[in-house]
Design a protein around this motif. Structure first.
Motif, mmCIF file in Angstrom:
data_model
loop_
_atom_site.group_PDB
_atom_site.id
_atom_site.type_symbol
_atom_site.label_atom_id
_atom_site.label_comp_id
_atom_site.label_asym_id
_atom_site.label_seq_id
_atom_site.Cartn_x
_atom_site.Cartn_y
_atom_site.Cartn_z
ATOM 1 N N GLY A 272 2.353 -14.713 3.208
ATOM 2 C CA GLY A 272 2.791 -13.353 3.504
ATOM 3 C C GLY A 272 2.291 -12.827 4.834
ATOM 4 N N GLY A 273 1.605 -13.687 5.607
ATOM 5 C CA GLY A 273 1.049 -13.238 6.886
ATOM 6 C C GLY A 273 -0.450 -13.010 6.774
ATOM 7 N N ARG A 274 -0.954 -12.034 7.521
ATOM 8 C CA ARG A 274 -2.391 -11.760 7.527
ATOM 9 C C ARG A 274 -2.878 -11.378 6.132
ATOM 10 N NH1 ARG A 274 -4.471 -7.652 11.887
ATOM 11 N NH2 ARG A 274 -6.425 -8.352 10.943
ATOM 12 N N GLN A 275 -4.085 -11.764 5.837
ATOM 13 C CA GLN A 275 -4.685 -11.524 4.535
ATOM 14 C C GLN A 275 -5.345 -10.142 4.536
ATOM 15 O OE1 GLN A 275 -7.708 -14.419 3.559
ATOM 16 N NE2 GLN A 275 -7.068 -14.535 1.436
ATOM 17 N N ILE A 276 -4.525 -9.105 4.430
ATOM 18 C CA ILE A 276 -4.991 -7.726 4.472
ATOM 19 C C ILE A 276 -4.730 -7.065 3.122
ATOM 20 C CG2 ILE A 276 -4.703 -5.463 5.556
ATOM 21 C CD1 ILE A 276 -5.942 -7.441 7.438
ATOM 22 N N ARG A 277 -5.720 -6.349 2.603
ATOM 23 C CA ARG A 277 -5.569 -5.681 1.314
ATOM 24 C C ARG A 277 -6.239 -4.310 1.353
ATOM 25 N NH1 ARG A 277 -7.991 -11.089 -0.675
ATOM 26 N NH2 ARG A 277 -8.555 -10.850 1.510
ATOM 27 N N HIS A 278 -5.906 -3.493 0.376
ATOM 28 C CA HIS A 278 -6.453 -2.141 0.279
ATOM 29 C C HIS A 278 -7.452 -2.038 -0.866
ATOM 30 C CE1 HIS A 278 -2.608 -0.341 2.305
ATOM 31 N NE2 HIS A 278 -3.355 -1.042 3.145
ATOM 32 N N GLY A 279 -8.363 -1.097 -0.714
ATOM 33 C CA GLY A 279 -9.325 -0.801 -1.760
ATOM 34 C C GLY A 279 -9.468 0.695 -1.923
ATOM 35 N N VAL A 280 -10.253 1.103 -2.916
ATOM 36 C CA VAL A 280 -10.529 2.518 -3.130
ATOM 37 C C VAL A 280 -11.984 2.674 -3.538
ATOM 38 C CG1 VAL A 280 -9.820 2.493 -5.570
ATOM 39 C CG2 VAL A 280 -9.722 4.641 -4.267
ATOM 40 N N ALA A 281 -12.597 3.754 -3.055
ATOM 41 C CA ALA A 281 -13.948 4.146 -3.453
ATOM 42 C C ALA A 281 -13.865 5.576 -3.962
ATOM 43 C CB ALA A 281 -14.925 4.022 -2.294
ATOM 44 N N ILE A 282 -14.624 5.909 -4.986
ATOM 45 C CA ILE A 282 -14.459 7.179 -5.695
ATOM 46 C C ILE A 282 -15.773 7.948 -5.705
ATOM 47 C CG2 ILE A 282 -13.766 8.231 -7.894
ATOM 48 C CD1 ILE A 282 -12.209 5.610 -8.453
ATOM 49 N N ALA A 283 -15.663 9.271 -5.525
ATOM 50 C CA ALA A 283 -16.853 10.133 -5.502
ATOM 51 C C ALA A 283 -16.578 11.424 -6.252
ATOM 52 C CB ALA A 283 -17.263 10.430 -4.062
ATOM 53 N N ASP A 284 -17.650 12.098 -6.642
ATOM 54 C CA ASP A 284 -17.539 13.402 -7.299
ATOM 55 C C ASP A 284 -17.474 14.541 -6.290
ATOM 56 O OD1 ASP A 284 -17.670 12.355 -9.925
ATOM 57 O OD2 ASP A 284 -19.861 12.229 -9.786
ATOM 58 N N SER A 285 -17.876 14.266 -5.047
ATOM 59 C CA SER A 285 -17.898 15.262 -3.970
ATOM 60 C C SER A 285 -17.195 14.684 -2.754
ATOM 61 C CB SER A 285 -19.346 15.625 -3.621
ATOM 62 O OG SER A 285 -19.427 16.247 -2.353
ATOM 63 N N PRO A 286 -16.563 15.520 -1.938
ATOM 64 C CA PRO A 286 -15.910 15.000 -0.726
ATOM 65 C C PRO A 286 -16.858 14.229 0.191
ATOM 66 C CG PRO A 286 -15.239 17.265 -1.110
ATOM 67 C CD PRO A 286 -16.351 16.983 -2.082
ATOM 68 N N LEU A 287 -18.146 14.578 0.168
ATOM 69 C CA LEU A 287 -19.107 13.938 1.055
ATOM 70 C C LEU A 287 -19.754 12.708 0.440
ATOM 71 C CD1 LEU A 287 -20.871 17.084 2.582
ATOM 72 C CD2 LEU A 287 -18.851 15.852 3.402
ATOM 73 N N GLY A 288 -19.380 12.381 -0.798
ATOM 74 C CA GLY A 288 -19.915 11.198 -1.445
ATOM 75 C C GLY A 288 -21.091 11.524 -2.353
ATOM 76 N N PRO A 289 -21.776 10.481 -2.844
ATOM 77 C CA PRO A 289 -21.611 9.073 -2.467
ATOM 78 C C PRO A 289 -20.347 8.443 -3.066
ATOM 79 C CG PRO A 289 -23.233 9.274 -4.212
ATOM 80 C CD PRO A 289 -22.873 10.664 -3.806
ATOM 81 N N TYR A 290 -19.725 7.562 -2.288
ATOM 82 C CA TYR A 290 -18.519 6.868 -2.710
ATOM 83 C C TYR A 290 -18.879 5.495 -3.289
ATOM 84 C CZ TYR A 290 -15.518 10.411 -0.715
ATOM 85 O OH TYR A 290 -14.877 11.597 -0.462
ATOM 86 N N VAL A 291 -18.329 5.225 -4.458
ATOM 87 C CA VAL A 291 -18.576 3.957 -5.146
ATOM 88 C C VAL A 291 -17.271 3.169 -5.185
ATOM 89 C CG1 VAL A 291 -19.297 2.847 -7.284
ATOM 90 C CG2 VAL A 291 -20.388 4.996 -6.555
ATOM 91 N N ILE A 298 -6.987 -3.333 -4.596
ATOM 92 C CA ILE A 298 -5.936 -2.735 -5.426
ATOM 93 C C ILE A 298 -4.549 -2.990 -4.848
ATOM 94 C CG2 ILE A 298 -7.448 -0.982 -6.419
ATOM 95 C CD1 ILE A 298 -6.230 0.993 -4.359
ATOM 96 N N SER A 299 -4.472 -3.748 -3.769
ATOM 97 C CA SER A 299 -3.187 -4.228 -3.245
ATOM 98 C C SER A 299 -3.389 -5.662 -2.799
ATOM 99 C CB SER A 299 -2.689 -3.369 -2.068
ATOM 100 O OG SER A 299 -3.375 -3.733 -0.876
ATOM 101 N N ASN A 300 -2.299 -6.398 -2.662
ATOM 102 C CA ASN A 300 -2.395 -7.736 -2.076
ATOM 103 C C ASN A 300 -1.766 -7.772 -0.692
ATOM 104 O OD1 ASN A 300 0.445 -8.080 -2.378
ATOM 105 N ND2 ASN A 300 0.159 -8.776 -4.489
ATOM 106 N N SER A 301 -1.409 -6.600 -0.151
ATOM 107 C CA SER A 301 -0.714 -6.494 1.131
ATOM 108 C C SER A 301 -1.021 -5.140 1.750
ATOM 109 C CB SER A 301 0.804 -6.628 0.933
ATOM 110 O OG SER A 301 1.134 -7.801 0.227
ATOM 111 N N GLY A 302 -0.531 -4.955 2.986
ATOM 112 C CA GLY A 302 -0.629 -3.637 3.608
ATOM 113 C C GLY A 302 -1.286 -3.665 4.965
#
Length: 408
Positions: A272-291, A298-302
């Motif tokens: 499919g070309g370059r091996q690029i994928r997406h992820g997500v990190a989640i926090a309770d506050s906009p400033l983090g901490p992000y986990v 969460i994607s195999n492309s993008g």
């Protein structure tokens, strides 16, 4: 109606890998597929006793409508965001509207790019090197006024001293948040960039920057040797072991979801070309901490992140890289995404217009108009405007219905 036995795609891949030919007859093991006369007619399959691999795949596709299929046009802007020789303006954020005025933030730098062959301490490695974050406003979305610097690079020795770039805006409550990529000098091939955040009570600033990054690459890959070669590894590590790019935070389910692009140490070129994928990190506050989510990637492309709230879930435009590039996807939980449409020609580095009506409830409405960037050449990029609309029919000039416009 006839029941077919389909050989597992995983089994086929394994057979090709070991040099075996795929079976010519139906196998005892495999997925059972029921085929109706209506399906055969819909797909134009000639003979139900001779169904190709492509037709078998088509018969297993989900029964999707064309609600998310569409097309795009791109236009030049007027004012300060029009192309300017010697200036890089790229990676526009989402567009927001505050008190009747549109706002956008973007990466800005000056001068040509030398790549890694130049003087790392003096020259620019990439167009997004030695950037600061600027912003502009507009009354109509066409003519823009550059208002000035929003977020500058940090002092020497700081995690963001080399460049701050690829910015995204989030509003929450009465505050404004900018998240963006950062690079610390020296900008070498194996540098591991991070994500920073700044916040303000006004879209005009002043902005307070986080003293530390809110997201960093995974620290579980191992480089091979000392040469500045990003493809040479002993262990690749997680999908984001080299870089975390293109951050975008959206409030979701009472928390804050930071979507980002990951680049892996020892990145490969796949089918499919370059091996690029997406992820997500989640926090309770906009400033983090992000986990980071344990479900990453969460994607195999993008490539660049383009996400938006939609009908209680999250929509995502996947472009440029990987086997599912050029697709619109949707997730009911912000993590598990499925394809809604395969679309042609989506603009790169889309900055969605967050002020559009019905973007969270009507298919394709989120792409009504927004901003994108375009390469004038390898050195200089500039910001343009895109518009998108659903496409539900295909007719030739003069054919019945050719003059009708899709009103949805």
């Amino acid at each position: 109606m006839k029941t077919l036995k389909l050989t597992s795609p995983i089994l086929l891949i394994m057979m090709f890998a070991i040099g075996c030919s795929p079976p010519q007859k139906e196998q005892e093991a495999g997925e059972t597929l029921t085929v109706t006369d209506e399906q055969l007619d819909h797909l134009g399959i000639t003979n139900r006793d001779y169904i190709s691999a492509a037709s078998k795949r088509a018969l297993t596709w989900p029964d999707l409508s064309n609600e998310w299929f569409g097309e795009f046009q791109v236009f030049d802007l007027k004012g300060d965001l029009a192309y300017e020789e010697g200036i890089v303006r790229r990676d526009p954020s989402a567009v927001i509207n505050v008190d009747g005025k549109y706002f956008v933030w973007y990466s800005k730098s000056v001068g040509p790019t030398q790549g890694f062959a130049g003087d790392i301490e003096v020259d620019k490695v990439f167009p997004w090197d030695r950037c600061d974050i600027w912003y502009a406003t507009s009354d109509d979305g066409w003519t823009w006024k550059e208002e000035g610097l929003a977020v500058a690079r940090g002092a020497s020795g700081a995690y963001d001293d080399r460049s701050v770039f690829t910015v995204e805006i989030m509003t929450h409550g009465r505050k404004y948040y900018l998240c963006y990529q950062t690079v610390k000098s020296p900008y070498v091939v194996r540098v591991k960039n991070q994500v920073g955040i700044a916040w303000s009570d006004s879209p005009h600033g002043p902005w307070t920057k986080s003293a530390e990054p809110i997201l960093s690459p995974a620290d579980n890959g191992i480089w091979k040797g000392e040469e500045q070669n990003r493809f040479s590894v002993i262990k690749k590590g997680d999908f984001d072991s080299h870089k975390v790019h293109d951050p975008c935070i959206i409030p979701y389910n009472g928390k804050f979801y930071l979507y980002y692009k990951g680049e892996q140490m020892g990145e490969e070129i796949t089918f499919g070309g370059r091996q690029i994928r997406h992820g997500v990190a989640i926090a309770d506050s906009p400033l983090g901490p992000y986990v980071k989510s344990p479900y990453n990637p969460i994607s195999n492309s993008g490539h660049e992140i383009c996400v938006w709230p939609y009908q209680g879930g999250v929509g995502s435009l996947i472009t440029t890289d990987g086997p599912e590039k050029n697709t619109i996807q949707w997730s009911p939980d912000g993590i598990n995404f499925e394809i809604l449409a395969v679309i042609p020609g989506a603009p790169h580095a889309i900055g969605l217009n967050r002020s559009l009506k019905n973007a969270d409830s009507v298919p394709f409405a989120v792409f009504g108009w927004g901003l994108t960037h375009q390469y004038a050449n390898a050195d200089y990029q500039y910001i343009r405007r895109f518009s998108g609309k659903r496409k539900t029919t295909h007719v030739a000039r003069g054919e019945a219905g050719a003059e009708k416009k899709d009103s949805k």
